[in-house]
Design a protein around this motif. Structure first.
Motif, PDB file in Angstrom:
ATOM      1  N   ASN A 101      51.725  35.709  40.670  1.00 53.55           N
ATOM      2  CA  ASN A 101      51.411  36.793  41.617  1.00 53.55           C
ATOM      3  C   ASN A 101      52.138  36.650  42.948  1.00 53.55           C
ATOM      4  N   PHE A 118      41.961  42.477  42.238  1.00 49.08           N
ATOM      5  CA  PHE A 118      42.382  41.191  42.789  1.00 49.08           C
ATOM      6  C   PHE A 118      41.813  40.059  41.949  1.00 49.08           C
ATOM      7  N   ARG A 119      42.277  38.870  42.243  1.00 53.76           N
ATOM      8  CA  ARG A 119      41.718  37.664  41.639  1.00 53.76           C
ATOM      9  C   ARG A 119      40.959  36.902  42.724  1.00 53.76           C
ATOM     10  N   PRO A 121      39.040  34.175  44.990  1.00 51.61           N
ATOM     11  CA  PRO A 121      39.389  32.757  45.191  1.00 51.61           C
ATOM     12  C   PRO A 121      38.583  31.802  44.324  1.00 51.61           C
ATOM     13  N   PRO A 124      39.928  32.393  39.952  1.00 45.71           N
ATOM     14  CA  PRO A 124      41.335  32.815  39.981  1.00 45.71           C
ATOM     15  C   PRO A 124      41.885  33.295  38.646  1.00 45.71           C
ATOM     16  N   GLN A 234      46.031  37.230  46.758  1.00 45.91           N
ATOM     17  CA  GLN A 234      45.278  37.432  45.516  1.00 45.91           C
ATOM     18  C   GLN A 234      45.230  38.890  45.078  1.00 45.91           C
ATOM     19  N   ARG A 236      46.185  42.361  43.399  1.00 48.18           N
ATOM     20  CA  ARG A 236      46.924  42.724  42.195  1.00 48.18           C
ATOM     21  C   ARG A 236      47.466  44.152  42.255  1.00 48.18           C
TER      22      ARG A 236
END
Length: 263
Positions: A101, A118-119, A121, A124, A234, A236
């Motif tokens: 990413n 998103f990923r 924290p 992940p 993070q 996407r």
């Protein structure tokens, strides 16, 4: 989703490498042995030559243009329902390499109100979806079912009792509110009259390079109120379209959901 991404990248590289090596080395050797260039081509080379363009096209499409996701939970109701299949714009916030990413080309940054994938924290390897509430430098507060940004409260209008459908029926009876943020409005759900203090209440200052995200289903969302700000690295992409809905508990395909833009 990350393992699918790893597999897609690996298969694309492997098929491309096999095809390239055959073109540069092995096909010429076969030709020198008396056959035509490319004659008696091994099966593995034939498969690599056939599948590499397809795999490369899919990889480019989902890594840099648009990627499909499925909504598995109720955290973004009423905007997104369980069983919605959505498309995410992968270049809204910059072009990023698959798997790690890493941003290679900066294009834009999230705006307040954007629905982002998103990923998180603390997970992940998972893809989550929430709405951007706080930008870098903002002070965000959440008290009495009200969001405050830099001391200014969002405006709300009551839309009555919400009626859930399918696997989201548990939210039937929740209060439907229209939340007015600067330049944008959207609907949220609140469960009013709870006998205990809302654990999501508090105040936070968003650090540079981070965003504060919340789910539209305020009492059923695990978001920045509980695990902190979202690092920009993070992100996407930006969710923009519902292209399909399938919820067996609601009777299958939700045709009324297909083609809806995500705001």
């Amino acid at each position: 989703m990350k393992w699918f991404e790893i597999g897609l990248v690996s298969l694309t590289l492997l098929s491309g490498l096999i095809w390239l090596l055959d073109r540069l080395v092995f096909a010429k050797r076969r030709a020198r042995r008396g056959g035509l260039l490319g004659s008696d081509e091994p099966v593995i080379v034939d498969y690599a030559r056939s599948f590499f363009p397809i795999l490369a096209a899919v990889l480019i499409l989902r890594s840099f243009i648009a990627e499909p996701f499925r909504i598995p939970s109720s955290s973004m109701m009423p905007t997104l329902l369980i069983g919605d299949f959505i498309l995410v714009n992968k270049f809204s916030y910059g072009l990023r390499l698959p798997i790690n990413n890493h941003k290679v080309i900066a294009i834009g940054e999230p705006e307040r109100g954007d629905v982002v994938v998103f990923r998180p924290p603390h997970h992940p390897d998972q893809d989550w979806i929430k709405r951007v509430i706080g930008l870098p430098g903002d002070t965000i507060a959440y008290r009495d079912n009200t969001v405050y940004v830099n001391g200014e409260a969002f405006d709300y209008s009551d839309g009555g009792a919400y009626e859930g459908r399918g696997r989201g029926q548990e939210m039937t009876g929740a209060t439907l509110l229209r939340e007015e943020m600067p330049g944008r409005s959207h609907e949220v759900l609140e469960i009013t009259g709870l006998p205990f203090r809302d654990p999501g209440e508090g105040e936070w200052t968003v650090r540079p390079g981070h965003y504060f995200v919340m789910g539209d289903n305020r009492d059923r969302s695990d978001d920045s109120r509980f695990w902190g700000e979202l690092p920009e690295s993070q992100l996407r992409g930006k969710a923009f379209l519902i292209w399909m809905n399938w919820d067996g508990a609601a009777g299958g395909v939700g045709f009324d959901r297909i083609g809806r833009s995500i705001r």
